[in-house]
Design an enzyme around this catalytic site. Structure first.
Site, short mmCIF file in Angstrom:
data_model
loop_
_atom_site.label_atom_id
_atom_site.label_comp_id
_atom_site.label_asym_id
_atom_site.label_seq_id
_atom_site.Cartn_x
_atom_site.Cartn_y
_atom_site.Cartn_z
N LYS A 134 -126.83 22.54 30.77
CA LYS A 134 -127.11 23.08 32.50
C LYS A 134 -125.43 22.47 33.34
CE LYS A 134 -128.07 18.17 33.67
NZ LYS A 134 -127.03 18.39 34.78
N THR A 135 -124.30 21.96 32.65
CA THR A 135 -123.18 21.48 33.43
C THR A 135 -122.35 22.74 32.44
OG1 THR A 135 -123.62 19.06 32.95
CG2 THR A 135 -121.12 19.20 33.36
N ASP A 168 -126.91 19.72 41.49
CA ASP A 168 -127.00 19.24 39.92
C ASP A 168 -128.93 18.23 39.80
OD1 ASP A 168 -126.88 19.03 37.17
OD2 ASP A 168 -125.20 17.45 37.48
N GLU A 169 -129.06 18.44 38.73
CA GLU A 169 -130.54 17.43 38.44
C GLU A 169 -131.03 17.18 40.10
OE1 GLU A 169 -130.78 15.10 36.21
OE2 GLU A 169 -128.58 15.17 35.09
N GLN A 185 -137.88 15.44 32.48
CA GLN A 185 -136.65 14.84 33.08
C GLN A 185 -137.00 13.76 34.59
OE1 GLN A 185 -132.87 14.73 30.68
NE2 GLN A 185 -133.32 16.66 30.36
N ARG A 193 -131.76 11.53 24.31
CA ARG A 193 -130.17 11.48 23.99
C ARG A 193 -129.80 10.48 22.94
NH1 ARG A 193 -129.62 12.42 28.67
NH2 ARG A 193 -131.77 13.25 28.10
#
Length: 661
Positions: free
Chosen positions: A32-33, A210-211, A241, A567
């Site tokens: 995503k980044t 973002d997020e 998430q 993770r």
């Protein structure tokens, strides 16, 4: 535009989308980044002025990483695009426009600890933590103290409204803003100034977030103001998430974005982080949630080690077993920083910490006592705050007797009574202190002169000012405190490009994740691990009542487990015990249903109803009566009637009219 060649088809489609709203539904580890920074670089490569872009994140670390990556793709630009956290954007905006609220722009940000101390100075009738959360809730519901008082139906909440009013007045009198204000005040300014709202919207023609799954109500409303004159908003997030409901994050923001902004949706489902085995467990688990878009992660890495499950007799044996595995990994050449132990609640850390210490394995407890919350550091920060703003009464009271100068509570009370509307420093400088002892008066005059002298110096000189403050306040005998003061001085020297006020505000905006750099085992809650990744993940406490927690939103608990699983890059190990200490006594515990839902324990499904979370002891909130605790449950026809204790006032309310706090 060579950077587009490194993207997969879905990433490239998202990165080259220009006009109109876009939701990039990015699964864990799906790049995503990379996609977001590539989109920013693409916009800049088309000749769009960087000043017309705004990218909002939730941590300074994420903002810095994105800025660096985007600029690396496009090379030199006239000036860098604005990539900041929501709160940093609010801070920058207020510096420019807070005068529209008839306030001065030399305000100082207070943190949660400061907030609670201010509340305690106003009233000790109610717990400061409870008051702090309620005030935050009121602010984010756009309720002022008068409205809260009008809505309150019992003495507790009328008293709370009174405290809220005094708290707000204290902030105004001392030119302070709390974290909620950093978003609420910009919204208020934009809402009340149509021309400025249009001007700001025209300035930021391309907005990225973002997020997005972590946004709350006020952040959504602020974004709508920024999009007043256009619909060029691109948000990136993962509904699976969304784990910050307890902080006010609204899971529905991302679920409703497509409809609310008439947005295009692109799903990123290729995972570049984890192996097939890890993703299979994560996909199986999250599929049990009903409130989600629906996507399935596919591994680009291929197969790896099977997900391992450890069963131990108790938490001591669990700590021992996991530490042995960690020791072996390190002996085989694995870097300690690539290993993390995660847990749902902080109380579970003790046994794993004890085991790691006994084996001589160094670790860091992420989210433990924060450096800047230590007493000696808070004292030094208060000195700096008072230098920047001599009218800061909270900081004055904190450090006027540190080191001890014989200025006790009685002296402060006399000053409080005598000074009227003046600040402490102003009153001490200008008025006669003959109502105090000669010694106290002399000491206070010297202290005020010291603060005044430093406040008139160039506040750009951080190290020089700090040296003066440390020399003046260096009375700490404890070696650890002395080392912390030295560490703080070193931190400030590294920030020499900031002036004192900027440095103080940067401290207020830092998060735990900004400090994760050392070569040690990472021990942390799952919440603290969000956004991070490690080769080896150990999740302890996989038992009913510990994970998932009792009385919790089961879908959010499942999303939290999904975050924990994803993770891991190479190996995921899940651990449960047969018994743990529960409320002071050792009790038998049942393995978590998540192990079965993840397809890791076959034929052993945990037969527990996912029933309503409304049980005796559950904290709930009502839109009028506030927060209370359930003390009784009865059926009323086909409805459930709850007996709720709202701070001493007991009411019977139908369950449909409250929600879990």
């Amino acid at each position: 535009m060579h950077f587009l060649d490194e993207l997969n088809d879905a990433q490239k489609e998202a990165a080259t989308h220009i006009d109109g709203a876009l939701l990039i539904l990015a699964g864990a580890g799906s790049g995503k980044t990379k996609t977001l920074t590539s989109r920013l670089a693409y916009l800049l490569s088309l000749g769009i002025d960087p000043a017309n872009t705004l990218t909002l994140t939730f941590t300074n670390k994420a903002a810095a990483e994105m800025r660096e990556r985007a600029l690396r793709m496009v090379g030199d630009v006239i000036h860098p695009p604005l990539l900041v956290t929501f709160h940093k954007f609010g801070l920058m905006f207020l510096r420019l426009y807070i005068h529209l609220l008839n306030r001065n722009n030399n305000f100082v940000i207070i943190d949660t600890d400061d907030q609670k101390k201010i509340i305690k100075s106003i009233s000790t009738d109610l717990p400061a933590n409870f008051i702090s959360k309620e005030i935050s809730r009121y602010k984010n519901s756009f309720l002022n103290p008068d409205e809260v008082y009008t809505l309150a139906n019992d003495t507790t909440y009328k008293k709370l409204a009174h405290i809220y009013d005094k708290y707000q007045q204290y902030l105004l009198d001392n030119n302070l803003v709390d974290f909620d204000d950093l978003l609420l005040l910009p919204y208020e300014i934009l809402h009340n100034n149509e021309d400025l709202c249009s001007e700001t919207s025209d300035k930021y023609q391309y907005i990225m977030v973002d997020e997005y799954q972590d946004t709350n109500e006020i952040q959504l409303l602020l974004l709508k103001k920024l999009c007043k004159n256009h619909n060029n908003i691109c948000v990136v997030g993962d509904d699976d998430q969304s784990i910050y409901g307890f902080r006010g994050a609204n899971h529905k923001n991302i679920l409703n974005f497509e409809k609310e902004f008439n947005a295009k949706v692109i799903k990123l489902q290729i995972n570049y982080r984890s192996t097939n085995q890890i993703l299979e467990a994560a996909n199986n688990l999250i599929s049990y949630n009903k409130q989600r878009y629906g996507k399935k992660l596919v591994s680009a890495r291929g197969d790896g080690e099977a997900v391992e499950i450890i069963s131990s007799y108790n938490e001591i044996a669990e700590g021992e077993e996991i530490t042995k595995r960690i020791k072996k990994l390190i002996e085989n050449g694995v870097s300690p920083k690539e290993i993390a132990v995660l847990y749902r609640i902080n109380a579970l850390s003790r046994s794993i910490e004890d085991a790691l210490r006994s084996y001589g394995i160094t670790y860091k407890l992420v989210g433990g006592m924060k450096f800047y919350e230590r007493e000696e550091i808070k004292d030094l920060i208060s000195y700096l705050r008072l230098i920047v703003n001599p009218n800061d009464e909270y900081s004055f009271k904190r450090i006027v007797n540190k080191p001890k100068r014989g200025i006790g509570k009685a002296t402060i009370l006399k000053l409080e009574t005598a000074k009227g509307d003046k600040s402490y420093i102003e009153f001490i400088k200008e008025d006669n202190l003959d109502f105090l002892s000669k010694k106290a008066a002399k000491t206070l005059k010297e202290f005020a002169s010291f603060i005044e002298l430093l406040s008139k110096q160039n506040i750009d000189e951080i190290p020089e000012i700090l040296e003066e403050v440390i020399d003046f306040s260096n009375s700490y005998k404890d070696e650890d405190k002395k080392r912390n003061v030295e560490e703080f001085y070193g931190t400030m020297r590294e920030k020499k490009d900031l002036n004192v006020r900027e440095f103080l505000n940067e401290l207020s905006l830092e998060s735990d994740q900004d400090k994760i750099t050392d070569e040690m085992i990472n021990v942390m809650t799952i919440h603290a691990s969000k956004g991070l990744e490690f080769d080896y993940i150990f999740v302890i406490g996989m038992e009913e009542g510990f994970f998932p927690l009792n009385d919790a939103d089961i879908e959010e608990e499942r999303r939290l487990a999904y975050v924990a699983f994803t993770r891991a890059r190479k190996k995921l190990t899940l651990s449960f015990t047969q018994s743990r200490y529960v409320r002071g006594t050792r009790s038998h515990v049942q393995k978590s249903r998540f192990l079965t839902e993840a397809g890791l324990i076959r034929g052993e499904r945990v037969n527990l109803k996912e029933s309503s979370s409304m049980k005796n002891g559950t904290l709930v909130k009502h839109k009028i009566f506030g927060t209370g605790r359930i003390i009784g449950i009865n059926k009323a026809g086909n409805k459930t009637k709850l007996k709720i204790d709202f701070g001493g006032s007991v009411r019977e309310i139908l369950s449909d009219f409250v929600e879990k706090a």
